[in-house]
Write an enzyme that holds these catalytic residues in place. Structure first.
Site, PDB file in Angstrom:
ATOM      1  N   HIS A  47       0.797  -1.229   0.000  1.00 50.20           N
ATOM      2  CA  HIS A  47       0.000   0.000   0.000  1.00 50.20           C
ATOM      3  C   HIS A  47       0.828   1.277   0.000  1.00 50.20           C
ATOM      4  CE1 HIS A  47       0.839  -0.022   4.336  1.00 50.20           C
ATOM      5  NE2 HIS A  47       0.481   1.247   4.350  1.00 50.20           N
TER       6      HIS A  47
HETATM    7  C1  UD1 Z   1      -2.104   6.020   5.583  1.00 50.92           C
HETATM    8  C2  UD1 Z   1      -0.770   6.466   6.157  1.00 50.92           C
HETATM    9  C3  UD1 Z   1       0.250   5.344   6.044  1.00 50.92           C
HETATM   10  C4  UD1 Z   1      -0.270   4.079   6.667  1.00 50.92           C
HETATM   11  C5  UD1 Z   1      -1.634   3.731   6.118  1.00 50.92           C
HETATM   12  C6  UD1 Z   1      -2.178   2.589   6.889  1.00 50.92           C
HETATM   13  C7  UD1 Z   1      -0.319   8.854   5.892  1.00 50.92           C
HETATM   14  C8  UD1 Z   1       0.493   9.847   5.167  1.00 50.92           C
HETATM   15  N1  UD1 Z   1      -0.248   7.603   5.417  1.00 50.92           N
HETATM   16  O1  UD1 Z   1      -1.906   5.769   4.214  1.00 50.92           O
HETATM   17  O2  UD1 Z   1       1.436   5.720   6.717  1.00 50.92           O
HETATM   18  O3  UD1 Z   1       0.632   3.041   6.400  1.00 50.92           O
HETATM   19  O4  UD1 Z   1      -2.525   4.854   6.262  1.00 50.92           O
HETATM   20  O5  UD1 Z   1      -3.111   1.859   6.213  1.00 50.92           O
HETATM   21  O6  UD1 Z   1      -0.988   9.166   6.840  1.00 50.92           O
HETATM   22  N2  UD1 Z   1      -9.409   5.065   1.598  1.00 50.92           N
HETATM   23  C9  UD1 Z   1     -10.615   4.436   1.566  1.00 50.92           C
HETATM   24  N3  UD1 Z   1     -11.213   4.144   2.757  1.00 50.92           N
HETATM   25  C10 UD1 Z   1     -10.687   4.455   3.955  1.00 50.92           C
HETATM   26  C11 UD1 Z   1      -9.460   5.124   3.969  1.00 50.92           C
HETATM   27  C12 UD1 Z   1      -8.819   5.424   2.791  1.00 50.92           C
HETATM   28  O7  UD1 Z   1     -11.129   4.116   0.500  1.00 50.92           O
HETATM   29  O8  UD1 Z   1     -11.296   4.154   4.995  1.00 50.92           O
HETATM   30  C13 UD1 Z   1      -8.725   5.360   0.301  1.00 50.92           C
HETATM   31  C14 UD1 Z   1      -9.037   6.755  -0.215  1.00 50.92           C
HETATM   32  O9  UD1 Z   1      -9.116   6.680  -1.596  1.00 50.92           O
HETATM   33  C15 UD1 Z   1      -7.805   7.541   0.181  1.00 50.92           C
HETATM   34  C16 UD1 Z   1      -6.703   6.492   0.078  1.00 50.92           C
HETATM   35  O10 UD1 Z   1      -7.317   5.285   0.511  1.00 50.92           O
HETATM   36  O11 UD1 Z   1      -7.558   8.633  -0.659  1.00 50.92           O
HETATM   37  C17 UD1 Z   1      -5.494   6.799   0.930  1.00 50.92           C
HETATM   38  O12 UD1 Z   1      -5.865   7.005   2.294  1.00 50.92           O
HETATM   39  P1  UD1 Z   1      -4.936   7.899   3.256  1.00 50.92           P
HETATM   40  O13 UD1 Z   1      -5.421   7.839   4.630  1.00 50.92           O
HETATM   41  O14 UD1 Z   1      -4.755   9.256   2.663  1.00 50.92           O
HETATM   42  O15 UD1 Z   1      -3.537   7.226   3.139  1.00 50.92           O
HETATM   43  P2  UD1 Z   1      -3.136   5.686   3.236  1.00 50.92           P
HETATM   44  O16 UD1 Z   1      -2.568   5.263   1.932  1.00 50.92           O
HETATM   45  O17 UD1 Z   1      -4.242   4.902   3.807  1.00 50.92           O
HETATM   46  N1  UDP Z   2      -3.773  -5.260   8.722  1.00 60.81           N
HETATM   47  C1  UDP Z   2      -5.039  -5.820   8.851  1.00 60.81           C
HETATM   48  N2  UDP Z   2      -5.689  -6.192   7.731  1.00 60.81           N
HETATM   49  C2  UDP Z   2      -5.162  -6.075   6.493  1.00 60.81           C
HETATM   50  C3  UDP Z   2      -3.857  -5.520   6.370  1.00 60.81           C
HETATM   51  C4  UDP Z   2      -3.207  -5.115   7.505  1.00 60.81           C
HETATM   52  O1  UDP Z   2      -5.540  -5.959   9.973  1.00 60.81           O
HETATM   53  O2  UDP Z   2      -5.832  -6.449   5.516  1.00 60.81           O
HETATM   54  C5  UDP Z   2      -3.068  -4.820   9.936  1.00 60.81           C
HETATM   55  C6  UDP Z   2      -1.757  -5.502  10.159  1.00 60.81           C
HETATM   56  O3  UDP Z   2      -1.949  -6.755  10.786  1.00 60.81           O
HETATM   57  C7  UDP Z   2      -1.038  -4.501  11.033  1.00 60.81           C
HETATM   58  C8  UDP Z   2      -1.554  -3.169  10.528  1.00 60.81           C
HETATM   59  O4  UDP Z   2      -2.738  -3.467   9.792  1.00 60.81           O
HETATM   60  O5  UDP Z   2      -1.430  -4.666  12.381  1.00 60.81           O
HETATM   61  C9  UDP Z   2      -0.553  -2.501   9.665  1.00 60.81           C
HETATM   62  O6  UDP Z   2      -1.131  -1.395   9.097  1.00 60.81           O
HETATM   63  P1  UDP Z   2      -0.782  -0.888   7.637  1.00 60.81           P
HETATM   64  O7  UDP Z   2      -0.057  -1.925   6.887  1.00 60.81           O
HETATM   65  O8  UDP Z   2      -2.049  -0.365   7.081  1.00 60.81           O
HETATM   66  O9  UDP Z   2       0.117   0.379   7.953  1.00 60.81           O
HETATM   67  P2  UDP Z   2       1.664   0.560   8.352  1.00 60.81           P
HETATM   68  O10 UDP Z   2       1.961  -0.318   9.490  1.00 60.81           O
HETATM   69  O11 UDP Z   2       2.467   0.252   7.131  1.00 60.81           O
HETATM   70  O12 UDP Z   2       1.750   2.005   8.662  1.00 60.81           O
END
Ligand code: UD1
Ligand code: UDP
Length: 362
Positions: free
Chosen positions: A204
């Site tokens: 991601h």
């Molecule tokens: C964010 C964090 C990242 C973390 C990740 C965990 C920042 C800069 N990044 O990235 O460090 O690893 O969360 O998962 O804060 N979206 C949905 N539904 C949701 C949330 C998001 O569809 O409930 C989609 C939207 O299109 C959104 C995109 O995901 O634009 C990105 O979401 P965003 O929270 O901006 O960043 P992440 O890539 O999730």
């Molecule tokens: N995770 C989850 N379901 C998924 C993918 C990840 O519960 O389908 C959990 C994972 O076990 C871990 C956390 O999400 O506890 C990690 O978050 P993510 O990878 O979104 O963000 P990061 O740690 O890279 O910031």
């Protein structure tokens, strides 16, 4: 003590899972504010249920947006909340935009910031998380570090030692406190897969999803993997996977919706290997003794490389396949990093008992 704990995105929820009961038991008046950065049930609600996290006292509905829009909106709403509630301190966790917004909003109201998971550094300033970590740590009065290398990084940056507490890794505590709950949970058979007979994949990070060439390489490697692949997809990943030619039914690659925490933990335990670009998943792989391949340019989870639970590879087809072969060949016998145990939340409480070192001038 009146403490507001800021959460917003998936990994934040998992970090406060073991923390909240410890704070409440210690008599801290701790309440959660959810910024609403993540909002889908599968990215938010499911974690509150799985980990029995207290309902947020406030939800700020910030939602998605560019970095500045998301961080700025969260800051504005948090400033209003902190201004009216005037907590004794604000705790932020991890490295997401909500973490940075919480730290900035609080410090400008002269409310001390406590950072759980302080000091991790990838050295890669193109990562939004690295920017968030660096700034948050500069603004924090209490830096709760997960690893010894995090403590060293903070010292090298000149952080006053009295502010740094080596509490250990809260993600590890969460794993240890939930392993029993998933012991009999077989999730892979829902997808027609066998225990020990699949590779679990998460992707991601923008450094992969926003680069079609890297996604094409990742897709090629997954198609050629020696075992079937299960890929629970973050919402941002689906379009880039599809563009790279991987959709729901692609030969040996099963793309499914993101799963809840307990299902994920069960899948991690039962996988033959894990391929990921997630920070938290690297740590969990290390804890559940499933060999990991991290597809990134760098990692801030250095300790997982040091103990040889993890290997860092470029987003190139051959490098990923070589990494996966090495992971599948490796012995699951590495040691657990220091303070990756069940006492992390207790150490946080102890650090709070010692008192908060104010920032200069505050
Ligand atoms: C964010 C964090 C990242 C973390 C990740 C965990 C920042 C800069 N990044 O990235 O460090 O690893 O969360 O998962 O804060 N979206 C949905 N539904 C949701 C949330 C998001 O569809 O409930 C989609 C939207 O299109 C959104 C995109 O995901 O634009 C990105 O979401 P965003 O929270 O901006 O960043 P992440 O890539 O999730
Ligand atoms: N995770 C989850 N379901 C998924 C993918 C990840 O519960 O389908 C959990 C994972 O076990 C871990 C956390 O999400 O506890 C990690 O978050 P993510 O990878 O979104 O963000 P990061 O740690 O890279 O910031």
């Amino acid at each position: 003590m009146r403490l507001i704990v800021v959460v917003g995105a998936r990994p934040n929820f998992i970090k406060v899972g073991p923390l909240m009961p410890a704070l409440l038991e210690a008599g801290v008046d701790a309440r959660i504010v959810h910024t609403g950065q993540h909002y889908d049930t599968g990215m938010s609600g499911v974690f509150f249920e799985d980990l029995e996290i207290p309902e947020p006292a406030w939800n700020l509905d910030v939602g998605s947006g560019t970095h500045a829009v998301q961080t700025g909106t969260a800051m504005m709403r948090l400033e209003e909340l902190f201004g009216s509630e005037r907590p004794d301190a604000v705790m932020v966790v991890g490295d997401v935009n909500s973490t940075l917004a919480g730290a900035l909003a609080a410090v400008k109201l002269n409310i001390p910031v406590l950072h759980l998971e302080a000091g991790l550094r990838s050295g890669d300033m193109s990562m939004p998380e690295e920017v968030n970590r660096l700034v948050t740590d500069q603004l924090s009065s209490m830096l709760l570090a997960p690893t010894q290398d995090a403590v060293v990084s903070l010292e090298r940056e000149g952080t006053a030692r009295a502010r740094v507490h080596f509490v250990g890794n809260i993600m590890a505590e969460s794993v240890l406190k939930n392993l029993d709950r998933v012991a009999d949970r077989v999730v892979c058979d829902r997808y027609g897969l066998e225990t020990g007979g699949y590779v679990l994949v998460t992707v991601h990070r923008p450094e992969n999803t926003d680069h079609p060439d890297r996604m094409a390489d990742i897709a090629a490697a997954l198609r050629e993997a020696p075992l079937p692949v299960l890929l629970p997809a973050h919402p941002r990943t689906r379009p880039s996977l599809a563009a790279a030619g991987i959709a729901e039914g692609t030969s040996n690659v099963h793309v499914v919706d993101a799963v809840g925490y307990l299902d994920m933990l069960a899948l991690e335990c039962d996988a033959a290997a894990i391929v990921t670009d997630s920070g938290g998943v690297q740590e969990e792989a290390c804890m559940v003794k499933t060999p990991c391949v991290t597809v990134r340019r760098s990692t801030e989870r250095w300790v997982t490389l040091e103990v040889q639970a993890n290997r860092l590879v470029a987003a190139e087809r051959e490098a990923i396949l070589d990494g996966l072969a090495a992971a599948l060949d490796s012995k699951r016998s590495w040691p657990r990093p220091p303070r990756w145990d069940e006492l992390v939340s207790a150490r946080v409480v102890k650090a709070l008992d010692k008192g908060i070192e104010p920032l200069a001038g505050c």
